[in-house]
Design a protein around this motif. Sequence first.
Motif, short mmCIF file in Angstrom:
data_model
loop_
_atom_site.label_atom_id
_atom_site.label_comp_id
_atom_site.label_asym_id
_atom_site.label_seq_id
_atom_site.Cartn_x
_atom_site.Cartn_y
_atom_site.Cartn_z
N GLU A 48 -14.26 -20.54 -7.16
CA GLU A 48 -14.47 -20.03 -8.51
C GLU A 48 -15.91 -19.55 -8.68
N PRO A 49 -16.17 -18.46 -9.41
CA PRO A 49 -15.18 -17.71 -10.21
C PRO A 49 -14.64 -16.45 -9.52
N TRP A 50 -15.16 -16.13 -8.32
CA TRP A 50 -14.85 -14.83 -7.74
C TRP A 50 -13.76 -14.86 -6.67
N ALA A 51 -13.88 -15.76 -5.71
CA ALA A 51 -13.00 -15.72 -4.54
C ALA A 51 -11.53 -15.90 -4.90
N SER A 52 -11.22 -16.83 -5.80
CA SER A 52 -9.82 -17.08 -6.16
C SER A 52 -9.19 -15.86 -6.82
N LYS A 53 -9.92 -15.21 -7.72
CA LYS A 53 -9.39 -14.01 -8.38
C LYS A 53 -9.24 -12.87 -7.39
N GLN A 54 -10.20 -12.77 -6.48
CA GLN A 54 -10.13 -11.70 -5.48
C GLN A 54 -8.94 -11.89 -4.54
N LEU A 55 -8.65 -13.13 -4.19
CA LEU A 55 -7.51 -13.43 -3.33
C LEU A 55 -6.20 -13.05 -4.01
N LEU A 56 -6.08 -13.36 -5.29
CA LEU A 56 -4.88 -12.99 -6.05
C LEU A 56 -4.73 -11.48 -6.11
N ARG A 57 -5.85 -10.79 -6.34
CA ARG A 57 -5.81 -9.33 -6.39
C ARG A 57 -5.37 -8.75 -5.06
N PHE A 58 -5.82 -9.33 -3.97
CA PHE A 58 -5.47 -8.81 -2.66
C PHE A 58 -3.98 -9.00 -2.38
N ILE A 59 -3.44 -10.15 -2.78
CA ILE A 59 -2.01 -10.40 -2.59
C ILE A 59 -1.19 -9.37 -3.36
N LEU A 60 -1.58 -9.09 -4.61
CA LEU A 60 -0.90 -8.07 -5.39
C LEU A 60 -1.08 -6.69 -4.78
N SER A 61 -2.27 -6.45 -4.21
CA SER A 61 -2.55 -5.16 -3.57
C SER A 61 -1.72 -4.97 -2.31
N ILE A 62 -1.43 -6.07 -1.60
CA ILE A 62 -0.56 -6.00 -0.43
C ILE A 62 0.84 -5.54 -0.85
N LEU A 63 1.31 -6.07 -1.97
CA LEU A 63 2.62 -5.64 -2.49
C LEU A 63 2.59 -4.15 -2.84
N LEU A 64 1.48 -3.70 -3.44
CA LEU A 64 1.32 -2.28 -3.75
C LEU A 64 1.32 -1.45 -2.45
N PHE A 65 0.64 -1.96 -1.43
CA PHE A 65 0.58 -1.30 -0.13
C PHE A 65 1.98 -1.04 0.41
N PHE A 66 2.84 -2.07 0.38
CA PHE A 66 4.19 -1.93 0.90
C PHE A 66 5.02 -0.99 0.02
N PHE A 67 4.84 -1.09 -1.30
CA PHE A 67 5.58 -0.21 -2.21
C PHE A 67 5.26 1.26 -1.94
N VAL A 68 3.97 1.58 -1.86
CA VAL A 68 3.56 2.96 -1.60
C VAL A 68 4.03 3.41 -0.22
N SER A 69 4.05 2.49 0.73
CA SER A 69 4.48 2.83 2.10
C SER A 69 5.96 3.16 2.17
N PHE A 70 6.77 2.46 1.37
CA PHE A 70 8.21 2.58 1.48
C PHE A 70 8.80 3.71 0.65
N VAL A 71 8.13 4.09 -0.44
CA VAL A 71 8.64 5.19 -1.26
C VAL A 71 8.57 6.49 -0.45
N SER A 72 9.54 7.35 -0.63
CA SER A 72 9.61 8.59 0.13
C SER A 72 8.32 9.40 0.01
N ILE A 73 7.85 9.93 1.13
CA ILE A 73 6.63 10.75 1.12
C ILE A 73 6.83 11.99 0.25
#
Length: 385
Positions: A48-73
């Motif tokens: 706290e206060p930075w690392a925990s929030k950054q970790l959560l953001r990265f996990i959500l960003s990984i989901l975004l990464f896969f979403f953008v990867s899988f949607v048709s180009i």
Amino acid sequence: MISEKILNFGSYIFKKFLYVNYFLLILLILIFSIGLGLLYSAAGGTMEPWASKQLLRFILSILLFFFVSFVSIKFWLGASYYIYFISLLLLISVDFIGNTGMGSQRWINFGIFNLQPSELIKFTIILALARYFHAEKDLNLLGSIKNFIIPIILILLPAYIIFLQPDLGSSLILIIASLTILFVIGLSIWFFVFSGLLAIIIAPFIWLFLLYDYQKSRILTFLDPTRDPLGDGYHIIQSKIALGSGGIFGKGFLNGSQSHLNFLPEMQTDFIFTLLAEEFGIVGTLVLLTLFILLIFYLLIIGSLCKSRFSCFAVIGVSVNIFYYVFINTAMVSGLIPVVGVPLPLVSYGGTSMICVMFGMGLVCNAYINRNLIIPRYKDGIFGW
């Protein structure tokens, strides 16, 4: 019937996961892990206060990464201008509903998170430029007024809005990165020669009438940091002290004196590279820079493999953006250029930057998955297929 559709969808997603570029993902995780450790150190050995929030953001960003990867180009191609104009509207809305911080009005508060549209536009403009030149038969930008004027308008319009926030640094980065993309696509070197001469001619006018006092002060401080060692020159002087004190191997994790005694400003964001240098020395900085260099070159390789213009130009645009992020941040904290608010990708604390970078990396992964796909050029209009 419903169970069969669920099975087909699950099979489709499973096949997509098989084609994901996991080497790219591993590089991103390694870079982020270094940043997470530095944020843990910056807080004195706590999440706290930075690392925990950054970790959560990265996990959500990984989901975004896969979403953008899988949607048709083809979806990203068709939606490119819409995404660009939405980000442009968000950028304009900052003047009306934006939050002010550190002297600039740059953020929009959506309740659960703050969005910085000036970071978002740096990646959505890549989509717009890639979409535009995907449709053009002739890539000689100076061979046609339309080929030249439309991309310049797409670049200068958001750059001017960002400049008025005021955010001179982000405005210049947007222009430089976008022009670099145009140069790769086919903009003549003579354009840059004439632009440089024009910039020299109008520089006095810009200095006298367009720059704010704090922007002038930053430039003067860059030329001579000792002119105001307790004011504008304080950040860069302390940054240089921290950089030099790390030596070859650094002072050790959690042992940075400049950072933990609060001499180093903004160590969790813009000056996090300095924290790395103090605690891990030249060796630590070389490890991180090597990962970034490897990432950028790998992106260029992926771009060269793509058979469609849109995919190739989009990947090149992302790689150019990452290069300028890294170069400007490290040069800034080293005193090689004036201090501007530019984060180190996936390392500096911040949500918008991470989301935008992972969105861009998702586009790269999508381009890699569809690297052998040849997409026909659009024939009619700006928005039509």
